[in-house]
Write a protein that holds these residues in place. Structure first.
Motif, short mmCIF file in Angstrom:
data_model
loop_
_atom_site.label_atom_id
_atom_site.label_comp_id
_atom_site.label_asym_id
_atom_site.label_seq_id
_atom_site.Cartn_x
_atom_site.Cartn_y
_atom_site.Cartn_z
N LYS A 7 12.28 50.59 11.78
CA LYS A 7 12.00 51.82 12.52
C LYS A 7 11.02 51.55 13.67
CE LYS A 7 10.85 56.61 12.06
NZ LYS A 7 11.18 57.77 11.28
N LYS A 8 10.02 50.74 13.41
CA LYS A 8 9.04 50.40 14.46
C LYS A 8 9.72 49.64 15.60
CE LYS A 8 4.60 48.22 15.25
NZ LYS A 8 3.46 47.53 14.70
N GLU A 9 10.58 48.68 15.25
CA GLU A 9 11.30 47.93 16.27
C GLU A 9 12.22 48.84 17.08
OE1 GLU A 9 14.77 44.65 16.26
OE2 GLU A 9 12.92 44.04 15.23
N GLN A 10 12.89 49.77 16.40
CA GLN A 10 13.77 50.71 17.09
C GLN A 10 12.98 51.60 18.04
OE1 GLN A 10 15.62 54.23 15.10
NE2 GLN A 10 17.48 52.99 15.41
N GLN A 11 11.81 52.07 17.62
CA GLN A 11 10.97 52.90 18.48
C GLN A 11 10.52 52.12 19.72
OE1 GLN A 11 10.50 56.12 18.29
NE2 GLN A 11 11.70 56.20 16.42
N GLN A 12 10.23 50.84 19.55
CA GLN A 12 9.86 50.00 20.70
C GLN A 12 11.04 49.84 21.65
OE1 GLN A 12 8.51 46.53 18.55
NE2 GLN A 12 6.35 47.16 18.66
N GLN A 13 12.24 49.64 21.10
CA GLN A 13 13.43 49.52 21.93
C GLN A 13 13.70 50.81 22.70
OE1 GLN A 13 16.19 48.34 18.80
NE2 GLN A 13 16.38 46.32 19.73
N LEU A 14 13.51 51.95 22.03
CA LEU A 14 13.73 53.24 22.69
C LEU A 14 12.71 53.47 23.80
CD1 LEU A 14 14.64 55.45 19.60
CD2 LEU A 14 16.19 54.65 21.40
N ALA A 15 11.46 53.05 23.59
CA ALA A 15 10.43 53.19 24.63
C ALA A 15 10.79 52.32 25.84
CB ALA A 15 9.06 52.81 24.08
N ILE A 16 11.30 51.12 25.61
CA ILE A 16 11.72 50.25 26.70
C ILE A 16 12.92 50.86 27.43
CG2 ILE A 16 12.76 48.00 27.24
CD1 ILE A 16 10.98 46.88 24.90
N ALA A 17 13.87 51.42 26.65
CA ALA A 17 15.05 52.07 27.25
C ALA A 17 14.62 53.24 28.13
CB ALA A 17 16.01 52.53 26.16
N GLU A 18 13.68 54.03 27.64
CA GLU A 18 13.18 55.18 28.41
C GLU A 18 12.57 54.71 29.73
OE1 GLU A 18 9.53 57.73 27.30
OE2 GLU A 18 11.27 58.65 26.30
N LYS A 19 11.79 53.67 29.69
CA LYS A 19 11.16 53.15 30.91
C LYS A 19 12.22 52.65 31.88
CE LYS A 19 7.62 50.06 32.60
NZ LYS A 19 6.52 49.17 32.28
N LYS A 20 13.23 51.93 31.38
CA LYS A 20 14.28 51.42 32.26
C LYS A 20 15.07 52.56 32.89
CE LYS A 20 14.82 46.85 30.28
NZ LYS A 20 15.75 45.87 29.70
N ILE A 21 15.31 53.62 32.13
CA ILE A 21 16.01 54.78 32.68
C ILE A 21 15.16 55.43 33.77
CG2 ILE A 21 16.75 57.14 32.15
CD1 ILE A 21 17.72 56.01 29.41
N ALA A 22 13.86 55.57 33.52
CA ALA A 22 12.97 56.17 34.52
C ALA A 22 12.95 55.34 35.80
CB ALA A 22 11.56 56.31 33.95
N VAL A 23 12.89 54.03 35.67
CA VAL A 23 12.92 53.15 36.84
C VAL A 23 14.24 53.33 37.59
CG1 VAL A 23 12.98 50.74 37.60
CG2 VAL A 23 11.26 51.47 35.95
#
Length: 110
Positions: A7-23
């Protein structure tokens, strides 16, 4: 790997995905001031992740991601309504997300 680690790894992946989408948004559309993210949802039937964003409070754009580890302009699906989406497409790869507000949808405790 136990469930908490997954779950922690998935949350980190989602945070990275969010940042990439924002960029992606700030580099491809002009006058982006804020991006509000809904909660990411996983579709078991398609095996893909989906998230909706509101850009500048009134421009709805949704994203579909097949793989959280491989996010690029070529691997994401993007949807918006041409009649209600008011941002102008403008490529500027020098822009970054430092000058915009990134908000998360507040989750209902119920």
């Amino acid at each position: 790997m136990n469930k908490d680690q997954e779950k922690k790894e998935q949350q980190q992946q989602l945070a990275i995905a969010e940042k990439k989408i924002a960029v992606y948004v700030v580099q491809n559309y002009s006058n982006v001031k804020s991006i509000k993210f809904s909660t990411f949802k996983f579709n078991k039937q398609t095996g893909s992740w989906h998230v909706a964003t509101k850009i500048n409070h009134d421009n709805l754009m949704t994203f579909s991601l097949e793989n959280l580890n491989d996010i690029s302009e070529e691997t994401i699906g993007i949807r918006y309504n041409l009649k209600t989406f008011n941002l102008k497409k403008k490529k500027d790869t020098t822009k970054n997300i430092n000058d915009i507000k990134i908000l998360k949808e507040e989750l209902d405790a119920n």
